[in-house]
Design a protein around this motif. Structure first.
Motif, PDB file in Angstrom:
ATOM      1  N   ALA A 227       0.822  -1.216   0.000  1.00 18.05           N
ATOM      2  CA  ALA A 227       0.000   0.000   0.000  1.00 18.05           C
ATOM      3  C   ALA A 227       0.854   1.263   0.000  1.00 18.05           C
ATOM      4  CB  ALA A 227      -0.934   0.003   1.213  1.00 18.05           C
ATOM      5  N   PHE A 228       2.074   1.173   0.547  1.00 21.32           N
ATOM      6  CA  PHE A 228       2.972   2.326   0.602  1.00 21.32           C
ATOM      7  C   PHE A 228       3.919   2.284  -0.593  1.00 21.32           C
ATOM      8  CE2 PHE A 228       1.596   1.739   4.978  1.00 21.32           C
ATOM      9  CZ  PHE A 228       1.264   3.028   5.354  1.00 21.32           C
ATOM     10  N   GLN A 229       3.390   2.630  -1.755  1.00 20.66           N
ATOM     11  CA  GLN A 229       4.232   2.628  -2.947  1.00 20.66           C
ATOM     12  C   GLN A 229       5.136   3.852  -2.948  1.00 20.66           C
ATOM     13  OE1 GLN A 229       2.245   2.191  -6.688  1.00 20.66           O
ATOM     14  NE2 GLN A 229       1.862   0.014  -6.380  1.00 20.66           N
ATOM     15  N   ALA A 230       6.413   3.618  -3.226  1.00 23.14           N
ATOM     16  CA  ALA A 230       7.379   4.709  -3.225  1.00 23.14           C
ATOM     17  C   ALA A 230       7.101   5.698  -4.350  1.00 23.14           C
ATOM     18  CB  ALA A 230       8.793   4.148  -3.366  1.00 23.14           C
ATOM     19  N   ALA A 231       7.517   6.935  -4.133  1.00 23.38           N
ATOM     20  CA  ALA A 231       7.269   8.015  -5.093  1.00 23.38           C
ATOM     21  C   ALA A 231       7.775   7.706  -6.506  1.00 23.38           C
ATOM     22  CB  ALA A 231       7.904   9.314  -4.582  1.00 23.38           C
ATOM     23  N   PRO A 232       8.967   7.115  -6.680  1.00 26.59           N
ATOM     24  CA  PRO A 232       9.439   6.854  -8.045  1.00 26.59           C
ATOM     25  C   PRO A 232       8.496   5.955  -8.855  1.00 26.59           C
ATOM     26  CG  PRO A 232      11.225   6.630  -6.477  1.00 26.59           C
ATOM     27  CD  PRO A 232       9.977   6.753  -5.682  1.00 26.59           C
ATOM     28  N   LEU A 233       7.843   5.020  -8.183  1.00 25.73           N
ATOM     29  CA  LEU A 233       6.919   4.142  -8.905  1.00 25.73           C
ATOM     30  C   LEU A 233       5.757   4.940  -9.482  1.00 25.73           C
ATOM     31  CD1 LEU A 233       8.557   2.092  -7.187  1.00 25.73           C
ATOM     32  CD2 LEU A 233       6.500   0.677  -7.102  1.00 25.73           C
ATOM     33  N   GLN A 234       5.245   5.884  -8.697  1.00 26.12           N
ATOM     34  CA  GLN A 234       4.140   6.714  -9.171  1.00 26.12           C
ATOM     35  C   GLN A 234       4.561   7.532 -10.389  1.00 26.12           C
ATOM     36  OE1 GLN A 234       1.284   6.197  -7.958  1.00 26.12           O
ATOM     37  NE2 GLN A 234       1.794   5.118  -6.062  1.00 26.12           N
ATOM     38  N   VAL A 235       5.795   8.046 -10.343  1.00 26.25           N
ATOM     39  CA  VAL A 235       6.306   8.855 -11.451  1.00 26.25           C
ATOM     40  C   VAL A 235       6.464   7.998 -12.710  1.00 26.25           C
ATOM     41  CG1 VAL A 235       8.314  10.150 -12.258  1.00 26.25           C
ATOM     42  CG2 VAL A 235       7.408  10.560  -9.963  1.00 26.25           C
TER      43      VAL A 235
END
Length: 410
Positions: free
Chosen positions: A57-65
């Motif tokens: 559930a806590f996906q790191a910011a780079p993955l979102q980018v």
């Protein structure tokens, strides 16, 4: 070279072997050691791209980018990665830093922002030292090359507690053209289905649409990267990204193509080799364990049984201690969450039968212990309930695993 179905394994191949790809890495100062901690894969053209991501559930910011970038056109041209810092659970600042990394890489390699993917691996909850990252990105263009050395430098840049680099490459023929599929990965702890503290990067020069590539990646991940476990933990940063340059000159691949089955087999092989290498390199591990389940009522059940056995700390500890304790295996099967016929289970350790129709079989304990001392252990379970099968991979649980993770930040 070794043959597998209709493809050939390329010795010393890397992510730069497929046409159109360059790679490289350097030390920018995120790690305390002088090991590479910033790497990049660059394609000469916008490449069809596909990705799969952690279910944490806590996906790191780079993955979102990276998701945002791929969503624009289904293409990437630059894949940037740092190790030594996960940029996870870092709030708005972490998101800004990931976007800054994307923008800086786009500027240095002369591509639009949405042609850049970003990922990070390392310690969770610490802000990136962006002055070092930006200085490193500015030096990357001079460090990339289409040589195996470029691929090797990239493979080094993605490692954290890994002991070895993980790379593989195959070639095959599509429409009479030579096509390559290659991959590099990192991961040795916090490895658990689905996905793990693992990053995987695959490159191919095949022409294939983003949609077909995404479907193939999803399907192959289910039988490779999602079937490994080291310690039952799932990371915030797991991702596998595939780039396809299309420069091999074949007709666009899809499921209706005559050479689709061969390409899919090569693609899956690359994923399986990387997945098994991650499992074998588990923190402190001394052996690779494979659990093969047959005779299940459904594919979902087969996978659940295999993953439960491979994930059992008791089974993993028994393998480390070379103790042929099949009771731990049967106990794991009984808690896998799917119905099981308690009268029909067979268990083998390699060729050594320990249980038949849920009844103990006398076996040579010394021979079994000798088998379990090897670097590869096969546990085979036949449920005799149906026609479905699954295979999972993991490693033993050792004293060193605790030592490594007790001092991960220090």
């Amino acid at each position: 070279m070794g043959h597998r179905n209709e493809f050939v394994v390329v010795d010393n191949g890397s992510v730069t072997t497929p046409q159109g790809f360059r790679a490289g890495g350097l030390h920018c100062g995120l790690k305390k050691t002088e090991r590479n901690d910033l790497g990049v894969i660059v394609c000469d053209v916008p490449a069809a791209a596909a990705g799969v991501y952690t279910l944490n559930a806590f996906q790191a910011a780079p993955l979102q980018v990276t998701k945002e970038s791929i969503a624009v056109e289904g293409k990437l041209q630059v894949m940037l990665v740092n190790s030594g810092n996960a940029n996870a659970c870092t709030g708005k600042q972490g998101e800004e830093d990931a976007r800054t990394m994307r923008a800086e890489a786009a500027r240095m390699f002369g591509v639009p922002d949405h042609y850049v993917g970003v990922t990070s691996t390392g310690v969770i909850g610490e802000l990136l030292k962006m002055d070092r990252v930006k200085a490193g990105i500015e030096r990357l263009p001079e460090r990339v090359s289409a040589t195996d050395e470029g691929g090797d430098q990239f493979s080094q840049a993605i490692l954290t507690t890994d002991l070895v680099k993980k790379t593989v490459c195959v070639r095959l023929t599509v429409d009479g053209r030579t096509v390559h599929i290659a991959g590099a990965a990192k991961g040795s702890g916090m490895i658990h289905p689905n996905m793990a503290t693992m990053l995987g990067f695959m490159t191919t020069d095949a022409a294939i649409s983003p949609a077909s590539l995404q479907k193939l990646l999803n399907e192959s991940t289910d039988t490779t990267f999602n079937m490994i476990t080291v310690d039952g933990d799932t990371s915030t940063n797991d991702m596998v990204v595939v780039l396809a340059s299309g420069l091999a000159g074949n007709g666009e691949l899809n499921e209706a193509h005559a050479d689709w089955a061969a390409f899919a087999a090569g693609f899956r092989y690359v994923g399986e080799v990387l997945a098994k290498a991650i499992a074998r390199d588990g923190e402190g591990a001394t052996k690779l364990i494979e659990v093969s389940v047959t005779g299940a009522e459904s594919l979902e059940a087969a996978r659940a049984f295999a993953k439960t056995v491979i994930g059992s700390s008791l089974v993993k500890s028994a393998c480390f201690g070379a103790d042929a304790n099949w009771g731990r295996i049967i106990a794991a099967i009984g808690r896998a969450g799917y119905p099981v016929n308690v009268e029909t289970v067979d268990i083998r350790l390699g060729d050594i039968v320990t249980l038949e129709q849920s009844r103990p079989v006398k076996f040579d304990e010394e021979k079994a212990a000798e088998y379990l001392k090897g670097e590869f252990v096969l546990i085979h379970v036949d449920l005799h309930m149906g026609d479905h099968t699954a295979t999972a991979w993991g490693c033993d649980l050792t004293y060193d695993y605790v030592r490594i993770n007790a001092a991960y930040r220090t």
